[in-house]
Design a protein around this motif. Structure first.
Motif, PDB file in Angstrom:
ATOM      1  N   GLN A 183      -0.270  -3.192  -4.451  1.00  0.00           N
ATOM      2  CA  GLN A 183       0.040  -1.921  -3.484  1.00  0.00           C
ATOM      3  C   GLN A 183       1.160  -2.100  -2.844  1.00  0.00           C
ATOM      4  O   GLN A 183       1.876  -1.264  -2.328  1.00  0.00           O
ATOM      5  N   ARG A 184       1.675  -3.139  -2.729  1.00  0.00           N
ATOM      6  CA  ARG A 184       3.032  -3.566  -2.052  1.00  0.00           C
ATOM      7  C   ARG A 184       3.859  -4.577  -2.783  1.00  0.00           C
ATOM      8  O   ARG A 184       3.267  -5.528  -3.109  1.00  0.00           O
ATOM      9  N   LYS A 252      -4.234  -5.256   1.778  1.00  0.00           N
ATOM     10  CA  LYS A 252      -3.527  -4.749   0.572  1.00  0.00           C
ATOM     11  C   LYS A 252      -3.310  -5.855  -0.410  1.00  0.00           C
ATOM     12  O   LYS A 252      -3.149  -6.948  -0.114  1.00  0.00           O
ATOM     13  N   TYR A 254      -0.782  -7.558  -2.427  1.00  0.00           N
ATOM     14  CA  TYR A 254       0.653  -7.312  -2.391  1.00  0.00           C
ATOM     15  C   TYR A 254       1.376  -8.671  -3.226  1.00  0.00           C
ATOM     16  O   TYR A 254       0.672  -9.574  -3.662  1.00  0.00           O
ATOM     17  N   CYS A 279      -7.418 -10.346  -1.131  1.00  0.00           N
ATOM     18  CA  CYS A 279      -7.015  -9.028  -2.141  1.00  0.00           C
ATOM     19  C   CYS A 279      -6.624  -9.309  -3.483  1.00  0.00           C
ATOM     20  O   CYS A 279      -5.906  -8.505  -3.961  1.00  0.00           O
ATOM     21  N   SER A 281      -3.835 -11.319  -3.836  1.00  0.00           N
ATOM     22  CA  SER A 281      -2.556 -11.068  -3.522  1.00  0.00           C
ATOM     23  C   SER A 281      -1.686 -12.322  -4.366  1.00  0.00           C
ATOM     24  O   SER A 281      -2.290 -13.313  -4.246  1.00  0.00           O
TER      25      SER A 281
END
Length: 698
Positions: A183-184, A252, A254, A279, A281
């Motif tokens: 997402q990022r 998020k 990321y 998440c 990441s």
């Protein structure tokens, strides 16, 4: 003087703040320091005092015998003092101050992001960038980074490798492949300018925020901002930036790439400000230093540490053709094929080097010019704008070294291209040259091993062969492009003088360390030079005798490495045994059959390597060498030939390594047991004779 030289070494070479006058002034200080060292050693060599316990008559004779030498040395000392005063006055006259030699907290960053990416990227026919040679590695790493498992915690992957190998490019390609999975995304370059200060962390977080808080286009084509923070980023303090990053990334998935990390402290400062969510990441770190890579990644033993490999021969050729001739399918003219193969061998799969040199050759179409570039890549790196970026990238690794490692790294310029160096040979030469500092609680060899481990960790030296459970390196080599940089640095500092092969025609005012690379031409050139200041002599496949006949002139020599010297004869060993200051002597793989008894007078000798020679034994006077740490002996014609020492071995208290000794006297065996520093010994006992003697005894 040494303090000034150290300050210059640690000054900001990368930023160009040390101007040309300061460099010239430092060069004069360096030469003065060299000459002062020569003066001290000449005193030791010519006017050494009689041993303790000598009578008044002996001392008086010695004083009279050295009267003229003392007077000459007094004149030399006065000359050195006058030079020191002149250099000091010049320093004051032209306003050189300590600010010009300040210790730089960092070096001017060179964008690895731009240089490495340009090296591996070429424009495809469809207008999109296409990466050459790393597609397979990118797919493999992307699969690991993008994998979703039951453990949702933040994972950190480290990409480690030599400068210019394409670490940044690989990370960029992985990001491109995984763009839809996260997402990022953000990619920020740290470089060696980052040392963990508050201002550094603030700058990094601002760059991250500008990428994750960016203008987007919705389905109706209207440009919107998810958060109205772009204009506010510059006014935030560190706590505000960290809070905003936490707010935007906390829930998020990321992916952030931290490019070109140089220290563990820098990484600790960065990771402490990034949210550790659940998440799935990911963070990708790129670095040149293995210890930093291991400190960053989530699990050293798992798939999180990714050593980047050089390009294979096929990909190297494709990349070269695409840059030199405009297409990977282009055909290299037959008359240039040999030069292309030579260049690719020198580049050793280093993309930045391949692209830089290929770009230079696009303007040259003749065989003569290609041959000229092959011979003079080092000088082209210093003067040609096309190769300037490559030189900066490679020089960064050297500039970032601590002062005590720079001399050890420059020392590798002594060895020829593609030369495989035995680790023991290198370490003990470092020690003999005085490049290894003393550290309390550690032996010189242990300190030297730590130096080597650090240089290998920084990807500046490559291990060739390893052994044991800890995969300890046995042999090593330096990448040809890095060697070119080291040769340039070495010649600039008058650290070493190189003769033969591509160094033919170079002249030197003062020779400190002389290295001759093969054939008779190097020997002929050296035959006309002044050798009285030389401290080190290394030969590689030397055939001529002209230089060897002048060995008597090398009075200040501390390192004499004649390994594989075909022209070495027994008569030359008489001159060798007069080199009173010698610490390292290697006659390995030569044809000598005689070692004079006077070798026992080399009281400073630390290493004597007589492996694979024609020697049938060693003189008994060898036991007088109280500082000897390594004694290696084998016969090249008969493996059954051993050194059979007489009694007196117990006097060699410093001995740590003893290879191929035979024992026929029980007392000699007892004396070996008294050598407490011994670590390695290869010993032969004639059991048949021993048993026969036992049975014959009443």
């Amino acid at each position: 003087m040494n303090a000034i030289l150290r300050m210059h070494s640690e000054a900001d070479d990368g930023g160009g703040d040390v101007d040309h006058f300061v460099r010239e002034w430092t060069k004069q200080v360096r030469e003065l320091a060299y000459d002062a060292e020569d003066c001290v050693d000449l005193y030791v060599f010519r006017i050494r005092c009689p041993r303790r316990g000598a009578g008044v008559l002996v001392r008086s004779r010695r004083i009279l015998a050295t009267l003229f030498s003392r007077r000459a040395l007094a004149g030399d000392i006065n000359g050195l003092c006058a030079r020191a005063v002149a250099i000091s006055e010049r320093h004051a006259r032209y306003g050189v101050n300590r600010e010009a030699l300040r210790r730089a907290p960092f070096f001017a960053p060179v964008s690895g992001l731009a240089e490495s990416a340009r090296a591996l990227r070429r424009r495809a026919a469809n207008g999109h960038d296409e990466f050459v040679g790393i597609r397979g590695q990118a797919n493999t790493l992307a699969g690991k980074v993008g994998a979703v498992g039951t453990d949702k915690r933040l994972k950190v992957f480290s990409i480690v490798g030599f400068g210019g190998l394409g670490k940044t490019t690989l990370a960029m390609e992985v990001c491109r492949q995984l763009e839809r999975a996260f997402q990022r995304l953000a990619l920020v370059s740290v470089s060696q300018a980052f040392d963990g200060r508050k201002e550094d962390v603030e700058g990094l977080l601002k760059r991250v925020l500008r990428q994750i808080v960016k203008v987007k286009t919705n389905e109706e084509g209207i440009r919107t901002e998810e958060h109205d923070l772009v204009s506010e980023v510059d006014t935030m303090d560190l706590d505000g930036l960290a809070h905003t990053v936490e707010e935007l990334l906390g829930n998020k998935r990321y992916l952030i790439v931290i490019d070109d990390v140089w220290t563990v402290a820098a990484w600790d400062a960065i990771v402490s400000r990034l949210p550790e969510n659940t998440c799935d990441s990911r963070i990708i770190v790129t670095t040149r230093i293995e210890t930093v890579a291991k400190a960053c990644c989530s699990d050293v033993g798992g798939d999180y540490l990714y050593p980047l490999k050089p390009l294979n021969s096929e990909d190297s050729k494709e990349l070269f053709l695409s840059r030199a001739f405009g297409s990977k399918d282009a055909y290299c003219p037959q008359e240039l094929q040999g030069e292309m193969d030579t260049i690719l061998r020198k580049c050793g799969g280093l993309p930045l080097a391949i692209v830089s040199i290929a770009s230079l050759l696009t303007s040259y179409g003749s065989k003569d010019m290609w041959e000229r570039v092959c011979r003079s890549i080092g000088s082209h790196m210093e003067s040609h704008p096309t190769l300037e970026g490559m030189r900066q990238i490679l020089t960064l690794s050297y500039n970032h070294l601590p002062h005590h490692l720079k001399g050890c790294m420059m020392y590798l310029s002594i060895f020829p291209e593609d030369y495989v160096i035995h680790i023991g040979r290198l370490l003990h030469r470092w020690i003999a040259e005085g490049l290894v500092e003393e550290k309390r609680g550690l032996t010189s060899l242990e300190v030297a091993e730590a130096y080597l481990d650090e240089l290998m960790s920084r990807s500046m030296i490559d291990a060739v062969t390893s052994t044991g459970q800890d995969q300890r390196a046995l042999e090593c080599r330096v990448h040809d492009m890095m060697l070119e940089v080291m040769v340039s640095k070495s010649l600039e500092a008058n650290f070493a003088s190189l003769l033969g092969r591509q160094y033919e025609g170079i002249t030197y005012d003062r020779i400190r360390r002389l290295s001759i690379h093969g054939g008779e031409h190097g020997s002929m050139a050296a035959g006309q030079m002044n050798m009285q200041h030389a401290r080190s002599l290394s030969t590689f496949n030397l055939e001529g005798h002209k230089l060897l006949d002048r060995l008597g002139e090398f009075s200040l020599l501390t390192v004499l490495d004649l390994q594989d010297c075909k022209g070495l004869q027994n008569k030359h060993m008489r001159d060798v045994c007069r080199m009173y200051l010698l610490r390292y002597l290697s006659v390995k793989n030569t044809h000598i059959t005689l070692l004079p008894p006077k070798v026992g007078e080399l009281e400073h000798l630390q290493t004597l390597d007589a492996m694979h020679t024609g020697l049938e034994g060693l003189p008994d006077t060898v036991t007088k060498l109280k500082k000897l740490e390594r004694l290696l002996f084998t016969n090249r014609n008969d493996y059954r030939v051993w050194w059979l020492p007489s009694r007196g071995l117990s006097k060699m208290k410093a001995l740590r390594e003893l290879v191929r000794i035979g024992i026929k006297d029980v007392q000699v065996a007892r004396e070996i047991g008294e050598l407490q520093q011994m670590r390695v010994i290869c010993i032969y006992i004639d059991l048949m004779k021993t048993l026969s003697a036992s049975f014959a005894a009443p």
